[in-house]
Design an enzyme around this catalytic site. Structure first.
Site, PDB file in Angstrom:
ATOM      1  N   HIS A  85     -77.063   2.992  -5.112  1.00  0.00           N
ATOM      2  CA  HIS A  85     -75.895   2.173  -5.434  1.00  0.00           C
ATOM      3  C   HIS A  85     -76.068   2.022  -7.098  1.00  0.00           C
ATOM      4  CE1 HIS A  85     -72.570  -0.672  -4.343  1.00  0.00           C
ATOM      5  NE2 HIS A  85     -72.965  -1.447  -5.212  1.00  0.00           N
ATOM      6  N   ASP A 164     -69.633  -9.800   1.872  1.00  0.00           N
ATOM      7  CA  ASP A 164     -69.585  -9.292   0.656  1.00  0.00           C
ATOM      8  C   ASP A 164     -68.068  -8.894   0.365  1.00  0.00           C
ATOM      9  OD1 ASP A 164     -70.548  -8.311  -1.698  1.00  0.00           O
ATOM     10  OD2 ASP A 164     -70.174  -6.261  -1.225  1.00  0.00           O
ATOM     11  N   ARG A 171     -65.292 -12.837  -6.600  1.00  0.00           N
ATOM     12  CA  ARG A 171     -65.768 -12.582  -7.807  1.00  0.00           C
ATOM     13  C   ARG A 171     -65.127 -11.953  -8.807  1.00  0.00           C
ATOM     14  NH1 ARG A 171     -70.907  -9.891  -6.556  1.00  0.00           N
ATOM     15  NH2 ARG A 171     -71.384 -10.175  -8.579  1.00  0.00           N
ATOM     16  N   SER A 186     -75.077  -9.179  -3.149  1.00  0.00           N
ATOM     17  CA  SER A 186     -74.068  -8.225  -3.012  1.00  0.00           C
ATOM     18  C   SER A 186     -74.422  -6.874  -2.825  1.00  0.00           C
ATOM     19  CB  SER A 186     -72.912  -8.388  -4.399  1.00  0.00           C
ATOM     20  OG  SER A 186     -72.027  -7.376  -4.150  1.00  0.00           O
ATOM     21  N   LYS A 190     -74.899  -5.065   1.484  1.00  0.00           N
ATOM     22  CA  LYS A 190     -74.185  -3.889   2.213  1.00  0.00           C
ATOM     23  C   LYS A 190     -74.989  -2.896   2.503  1.00  0.00           C
ATOM     24  CE  LYS A 190     -71.314  -2.954  -1.899  1.00  0.00           C
ATOM     25  NZ  LYS A 190     -71.431  -4.362  -2.690  1.00  0.00           N
TER      26      LYS A 190
HETATM   27  N1  URA Z   1     -72.120  -3.653  -7.142  1.00  0.00           N
HETATM   28  C1  URA Z   1     -71.882  -4.545  -6.165  1.00  0.00           C
HETATM   29  O1  URA Z   1     -71.593  -4.103  -5.158  1.00  0.00           O
HETATM   30  N2  URA Z   1     -71.817  -5.728  -6.379  1.00  0.00           N
HETATM   31  C2  URA Z   1     -71.907  -6.534  -7.471  1.00  0.00           C
HETATM   32  O2  URA Z   1     -72.097  -7.446  -7.553  1.00  0.00           O
HETATM   33  C3  URA Z   1     -72.157  -5.549  -8.707  1.00  0.00           C
HETATM   34  C4  URA Z   1     -72.150  -4.329  -8.586  1.00  0.00           C
END
Ligand code: URA
Length: 460
Positions: A85, A164, A171, A186, A190
């Site tokens: 990620h 999320d 957000r 966040s 996930k």
């Molecule tokens: N990626 C995410 O999944 N969440 C964030 O808040 C920032 C980047």
């Protein structure tokens, strides 16, 4: 919800009080269930953004988000499941090529991603630029595709990380993105829900990142790796540069086209997109190693390079597009994802100095959102074609009047090439070349600090 006094909780956070973990859990649950409206949750996010959250609050918030839905068990799918990620950047299409690439090396990749966030693009919006591509698979289809072809890329669902799904969208449009506890919760909610065994993080630092300084980015990396460790998942973070857009394409269709080309061009390992390939291959080496497919990170990288060169990674990407309902013709004709340019940005007189010295990724990201690649309100649709292809990058020679970039959009009248032009700076000499990977963090600590007292890397 008789025992949750939302207004009291909001005012307490606004005034800097430390919230009770049970109250945070109740708030996240109530919001996920639709019992707290967006306007109250937006007020909470803003208060948390400004006041911060301490470790106990952050842990409670992350857990509440993680357990807002199912935490998948993928142990019936063979192999060590590894995901990646990114904390978000401009032109960051790495996931699109990395996930099939790592799967092509024999390591299964279950990936749950997000949409555009703030000035940055999102993997889901990029995938959905492919006509028909479905990012809303149910749990069984997700599991089956992972078992069948070794890679699946979806979004948060009503079953997996539903908190999320809602909080991320909120957000995006409420100015509450650039907060370490909110980002960490966040991302990790996930990632931990999707059934991984190990995780690699691309923590971006610089103008186009949510963390502008490497000091802040290091703190975010430490928070993310700490949560991974707490949940028993081997987690590695690479700290990477995000000052100029990554690669040449920015915007959903243009970026997806670039990702396809990166796996399918005559010289796919470098040339015009060497920064993109440098980051992708560094992450791939880590993932293949963590997944047990290589004896070292370096070996993992070599396997990944081979999978790009022999076209195997492109083949896996094609299988994934087909499996998720996408139009596979784009794999041979990626330009169809953005069509012809609607405008060209030309170098101004200032370019007589000779070189592009900087392209401000933050400004490019904002311009792309305004062009239609991102959202101003939650309900907005994105324009899949909207975006840019940069014909000149920092360090490249340029003369006045030369094309700097192509602009793509569904409607030519939105092009606004002046806005993109303002993101370029020029100078008499090329800036010094610098590597994209600044440092690496795992359970043993930062590489720069463990290497014989080496201290900070270049960009501290
Ligand atoms: N990626 C995410 O999944 N969440 C964030 O808040 C920032 C980047």
């Amino acid at each position: 919800m008789p025992d949750l006094d939302v207004v009291r909780l909001l005012t307490a956070k606004r005034d800097g009080a430390r919230l009770d973990p049970d109250a945070i859990a109740a708030l996240v649950r109530a919001y996920t269930d639709g019992d707290v409206p967006d306007y109250q949750m937006a007020a909470f996010l803003m208060a948390a953004f400004i006041r911060g959250m301490d470790e106990t609050e952050s842990a409670a918030y992350t857990r509440a988000m993680l357990y807002s839905g199912e935490v998948l068990d993928l142990s019936d799918v063979e192999g060590t499941k590894v995901d990646k990620h990114s904390t978000g950047g401009v032109g960051d299409k790495v996931s699109l090529l990395l996930a099939p690439l790592v799967a092509a090396c024999g390591v299964p990749v279950p990936m749950i991603s997000g949409r555009g966030l703030g000035h940055t693009g999102g993997t889901l919006d990029k995938l959905e630029a492919i006509p028909g591509f479905r990012t809303d698979l149910g749990v069984e289809a997700y599991r089956q595709q992972l078992a069948d072809i070794g890679v699946v890329m979806i979004g948060q669902t009503a079953e997996i990380a539903p908190a999320d799904k809602k909080l991320y969208a909120l957000r995006d449009v409420t100015g509450t993105v650039e907060s370490i506890p909110l980002i960490a919760a966040s991302i990790m909610s996930k990632k931990l829900a999707e059934g991984i065994d190990a995780l690699v993080l691309d923590v971006k630092a610089g103008r186009g990142a949510f963390m502008k300084s490497t000091t802040e980015a290091r703190r975010l990396a430490e928070a993310l790796v700490g949560i991974g460790q707490e949940f028993g998942k081997p987690t590695v973070a690479l700290l990477t540069r995000m000052d100029a857009p990554l690669g040449r394409a920015v915007g959903n269709g243009p970026e997806t086209a670039e990702a396809i080309r990166a796996l399918h061009s005559v010289d796919p390992l470098g040339g015009e997109i060497d920064d993109l390939m440098e980051v992708t291959l560094a992450l791939a080496g880590e993932m293949v190693h963590l997944g047990g497919g290589a004896t070292s990170v370096q070996h993992g990288r070599q396997l990944a390079e081979a999978a790009v060169r022999d076209g195997f990674a492109w083949g896996v990407m094609r299988e994934m597009v087909e499996a998720q309902g996408g139009d596979v013709s784009v794999m041979d004709d990626p330009d169809a994802l953005h069509g012809a340019p609607v405008a060209t940005v030309e170098a101004p007189d200032a370019a007589s100095a000779g070189f592009v010295t900087e392209i401000d990724a933050f400004e490019v990201g904002l311009a792309a959102v305004a062009l239609g690649a991102g959202r101003a309100k939650k309900e907005d649709d994105v324009d899949p074609k909207a975006g840019y292809v940069l014909l000149k990058k920092p360090g490249e020679a340029v003369a006045p009047g030369e094309p700097l970039a192509h602009v793509y959009a569904s409607h030519a009248d939105q092009a606004n090439p002046e806005r993109l032009a303002a993101a370029f700076s020029f100078g008499e000499s090329a800036p010094a070349a610098s590597g994209m990977v600044l440092d690496r963090l795992d359970a043993a600590g930062w590489r720069s600090r463990s290497a014989s007292g080496a201290g900070e890397p270049a960009a501290a």
